[in-house]
Write a protein that holds these residues in place. Sequence first.
Motif, PDB file in Angstrom:
ATOM      1  N   GLU A  25       0.765  -1.154  -0.060  1.00  0.00           N
ATOM      2  CA  GLU A  25       0.019   0.103   0.075  1.00  0.00           C
ATOM      3  C   GLU A  25       0.924   1.302   0.030  1.00  0.00           C
ATOM      4  N   LYS A  26       1.822   1.061   0.744  1.00  0.00           N
ATOM      5  CA  LYS A  26       2.687   2.329   0.957  1.00  0.00           C
ATOM      6  C   LYS A  26       3.545   2.736  -0.232  1.00  0.00           C
ATOM      7  N   ASP A  27       3.783   1.768  -1.241  1.00  0.00           N
ATOM      8  CA  ASP A  27       4.337   1.900  -2.483  1.00  0.00           C
ATOM      9  C   ASP A  27       3.539   2.228  -3.280  1.00  0.00           C
ATOM     10  N   ASN A  28       2.253   1.904  -3.189  1.00  0.00           N
ATOM     11  CA  ASN A  28       1.208   2.244  -4.406  1.00  0.00           C
ATOM     12  C   ASN A  28       1.042   3.504  -4.723  1.00  0.00           C
ATOM     13  N   ASN A  29       1.952   4.094  -5.359  1.00  0.00           N
ATOM     14  CA  ASN A  29       1.255   5.527  -5.647  1.00  0.00           C
ATOM     15  C   ASN A  29       0.857   5.446  -7.224  1.00  0.00           C
ATOM     16  N   PHE A  30       0.548   4.569  -7.534  1.00  0.00           N
ATOM     17  CA  PHE A  30      -0.062   4.324  -9.169  1.00  0.00           C
ATOM     18  C   PHE A  30       0.436   5.129 -10.208  1.00  0.00           C
ATOM     19  N   LYS A  31       1.813   5.012 -10.111  1.00  0.00           N
ATOM     20  CA  LYS A  31       2.509   6.003 -11.173  1.00  0.00           C
ATOM     21  C   LYS A  31       1.974   5.346 -12.427  1.00  0.00           C
TER      22      LYS A  31
END
Length: 367
Positions: free
Chosen positions: A8-14
């Motif tokens: 979740e933390k790394d999920n910045n939907f780049k």
Amino acid sequence: MSNKRIVEKDNNFKHLSHLGWTSYFQNQLENIDNKSLIPARVTGVRKKYFFINDGNEELLATPAGKLQQETSSTYPVVGDWVMVRQTAIEQILPRKNTLTRGAAGMRNQKSGEYREQTIAANLDSVFIVTGLDRDFNLRRIERYLTLVYNCGLAPVIILTKADLQQHPEHFANEAETIAFGVPVHLVSAFNDTGLSDLTPYLMHGRTCVMVGSSGTGKSTLINRLYGESVQATGEVSAHVGKGTHTTTSRDLIMMPQGGMIIDNPGIREISFWDIDQGVGSTFPDIEALAAECRFSNCTHTHEPGCRVLKAVQDGELTEARLENYLKMKRELEYISARKNKSADRVEKERWQGVSKKIKTINKKKAF
Ligand SMILES: Nc1nc2c(ncn2[C@@H]2O[C@H](COP(=O)(O)OP(=O)(O)OP(=O)(O)O)[C@@H](O)[C@H]2O)c(=O)[nH]1
Ligand SMILES: [Zn+2]
């Protein structure tokens, strides 16, 4: 820390950035309680279902029961970012902006209110498309400009079918006289005039929507910019013998330039809904003159010492432009009064509800 939290933390939907995902939407995710939902963009709206793009593929999706169809503010429109569970749309992320107009003839039966129609959401520019055939009309362009500015959006004036005119620059020059800094582009889908001038609006992650009358060449222009036929046009269907095709649905099309474009059915009646600085931004010349009128509440229709009327007399300002300005101002005042009235009614009903409740409580107490 569990694995899930790291994801979740790394999920910045780049991987959604080409679809227009920005920090604006990323920040909204903090307010989404259900962390298993994922964002996707609405790319097409049909009667009972939607097309969405989650960055990997385009999917058919259906709205969850709690999404209310009554108003465009609670039901997805093309361009929306939505939170989905598999193919069910659970929530709409707050919109950055919308292109909204008054839905003509769509009276809400119960309360007699006028309603809005949101054409599209989360836009970077609005192409106001006018054909250089019978469609060319400065007053209509002024109306579109007011609509677009009222929504807080950035207009671009596009004059299509340049190939039909011997001196298309003449029309571009005329449009420039009312543009006041709005870009004016002269294009032709038939001889490719000016098409590359539109590339900057269609770069990576940018979204634009087309508005204009039916038959101005919006779908044809999209096809030329795309490089092949993605939208059915008047001409294409005439070939297959089905008569003239007109666009009936709104689709967000991924363009090879890197951005997106939304086709939109031809608009017959440009009615307003949002009320902002639309008139002022469209008519900065008249507003500047009005500041010099003798009376601060001058209506610019008959008053002595009216600077605006003097400008018309002196040929600085055309009567037609002034009339259009006054007409739209009146319309917006009317809409604003009507909205306030219905807001008052809602408030009144709320209080009636509260007082009913109090009465019931008092009754209960009496026992
Ligand atoms: N001469 C000329 N004709 C064009 C051009 N672009 C479109 N047309 C013609 O104009 C007609 C209408 O084009 P469409 O692209 O279907 O118009 P539209 O704005 O999408 O119309 P709606 O879907 O009804 O809103 C067709 O017959 C096209 O061939 C152009 O650049 N030059
Ligand atoms: Zn005046």
